[in-house]
Enzyme design. Structure first.
Site, PDB file in Angstrom:
ATOM      1  N   SER A 195       0.824  -1.203   0.000  1.00 47.18           N
ATOM      2  CA  SER A 195       0.000   0.000   0.000  1.00 47.18           C
ATOM      3  C   SER A 195       0.854   1.246   0.000  1.00 47.18           C
ATOM      4  O   SER A 195       1.947   1.273   0.581  1.00 47.18           O
ATOM      5  CB  SER A 195      -0.896   0.011   1.244  1.00 47.18           C
ATOM      6  OG  SER A 195      -1.574   1.240   1.366  1.00 47.18           O
ATOM      7  N   TYR A 208      -2.708   0.189   9.730  1.00 52.65           N
ATOM      8  CA  TYR A 208      -2.805  -0.493   8.436  1.00 52.65           C
ATOM      9  C   TYR A 208      -1.518  -0.328   7.634  1.00 52.65           C
ATOM     10  O   TYR A 208      -0.941  -1.306   7.151  1.00 52.65           O
ATOM     11  CB  TYR A 208      -3.995   0.058   7.656  1.00 52.65           C
ATOM     12  CG  TYR A 208      -3.971  -0.284   6.184  1.00 52.65           C
ATOM     13  CD1 TYR A 208      -4.123  -1.596   5.751  1.00 52.65           C
ATOM     14  CD2 TYR A 208      -3.788   0.714   5.218  1.00 52.65           C
ATOM     15  CE1 TYR A 208      -4.095  -1.914   4.401  1.00 52.65           C
ATOM     16  CE2 TYR A 208      -3.771   0.396   3.867  1.00 52.65           C
ATOM     17  CZ  TYR A 208      -3.921  -0.906   3.467  1.00 52.65           C
ATOM     18  OH  TYR A 208      -3.878  -1.224   2.131  1.00 52.65           O
ATOM     19  N   LYS A 237     -17.681  -1.086   0.983  1.00 53.65           N
ATOM     20  CA  LYS A 237     -16.503  -0.628   1.724  1.00 53.65           C
ATOM     21  C   LYS A 237     -16.794   0.380   2.833  1.00 53.65           C
ATOM     22  O   LYS A 237     -15.892   0.781   3.563  1.00 53.65           O
ATOM     23  CB  LYS A 237     -15.475  -0.026   0.751  1.00 53.65           C
ATOM     24  CG  LYS A 237     -14.829  -1.056  -0.153  1.00 53.65           C
ATOM     25  CD  LYS A 237     -13.878  -0.415  -1.147  1.00 53.65           C
ATOM     26  CE  LYS A 237     -12.741   0.311  -0.471  1.00 53.65           C
ATOM     27  NZ  LYS A 237     -11.803   0.903  -1.460  1.00 53.65           N
TER      28      LYS A 237
END
Length: 326
Positions: free
Chosen positions: A113, A142, A183
């Site tokens: 990411s 994250y 989401k």
């Protein structure tokens, strides 16, 4: 057969569609839940669909040979707080799949990411060179979990441990496109602005929390999901390409550009309003991202990336027709 974790999710379901259009068998590892995520697979149901807890036994007793593992499943909320769950899901599972692929000679593609870059600022800060990993400081749990796995892969390779015959970690930047209705608060800004406009409201953007940056001038590297799928398919067909790669367009565009593109795609007047940034995001907000795409280009990828305006136009057309990715 391609084993695809997170295959009912946003990027995964779009990849599943294209793989099946190529007449490739797909085994999806995911939870459908009760929020309508099954709709992402409605037109192209996979040959196999299994929950994560059955993954180990499926790998052991797979009914077909597994050609490659594409590992997109993760806890991807930037506001996630359960560190133990995030580690088990984003790091430990990734390590287990890497080892399985190494033992069985199977290519392994996985999602990293752009959140790993943290507060990086300026074009030169978004380099995906392995030697740059130690300088990265992710801003949230994250991003840290994705960075931790990238570091683990580098250590495995440096210590010459057994590795998959091909591996690629992709640092996804800001991906947008269809199949993301499940989401929640992680849905793309394009969809949020589209919904605001259809409700008769202006497109809202966060005010800048930096004195040197105008409202709406925060910039991100927004990439159309179809371009992401094209790169993943290219990697599956290019076993010589291994490494950690950025995956954006290489061009940063402002949130104001994006809001205007959504207005234009809907044939509406450009109406934008600014609101204060939520307290929870202050100090964790990336005001600029732009992928350095040289390493993927050097690996041989020659595809062209869709402009923000064209990608938004395609997405809005699908939203207006209530159509999935195809």
């Amino acid at each position: 057969m391609i084993l695809l974790t997170g295959g009912a999710g946003f990027i995964g379901s779009c990849l599943n569609t294209v793989l099946q259009q190529q007449n490739r068998a797909v085994a999806v590892v995911d939870r459908l839940g009760s929020d309508g995520k099954w709709r992402n697979l409605a037109r192209t149901p996979p040959q196999y669909l299994l929950p994560p807890e059955e993954l180990e036994s499926f790998l052991r007793d797979s009914p077909r040979p597994i050609e490659a593992v594409v590992h997109l499943g993760a806890i991807s909320e930037t506001t996630a707080r359960d560190g133990d769950l995030v580690w088990r899901t984003n790091v430990a599972l990734s390590q287990s799949l890497w080892r399985w692929c190494a033992r069985n000679g199977v290519p392994f593609l996985y999602a990293s990411s752009a959140a790993t870059y943290g507060a990086a600022d300026g074009v030169e800060a978004f380099s995906d060179a392995p030697e740059r990993l130690d300088a990265l400081r992710p801003l949230n749990l994250y991003g840290w979990s994705k960075h931790s796995f990238d570091l683990w892969v580098r250590r495995e390779l440096a210590e010459r441990r057994e590795a998959p015959p091909q591996w690629a970690g992709l640092k996804f930047f800001n991906v947008y496109g269809p199949n993301e209705n499940h989401k929640g608060n992680m849905i793309s800004v394009v969809k949020v602005k589209h919904d605001e406009l259809l409700a008769g409201r202006p497109a809202t953007l966060f005010r800048s929390d930096r004195a040197d940056l105008a409202d709406g001038a925060q910039a991100r590297d927004f990439i159309w999901v179809g371009d992401v799928v094209d790169v993943l398919c290219w990697l599956l067909e290019t076993p010589s390409a291994s490494g950690l790669f950025n995956l954006g367009t290489g061009v940063a565009r402002t949130y104001l550009d994006l809001a205007h593109a959504v207005c234009d795609a809907n044939g509406l007047e450009r109406r934008v309003a600014f609101i204060d940034m939520p307290q929870a995001l202050r100090g964790q907000y990336q005001s600029f991202t732009q992928a350095d795409m040289r390493r993927l280009r050097d690996a041989g990828y020659a595809g062209q990336f869709t402009s923000l305006e064209e990608g938004v136009r395609r997405y809005v057309a699908l939203l207006r027709d209530d159509a999935p990715f195809s």
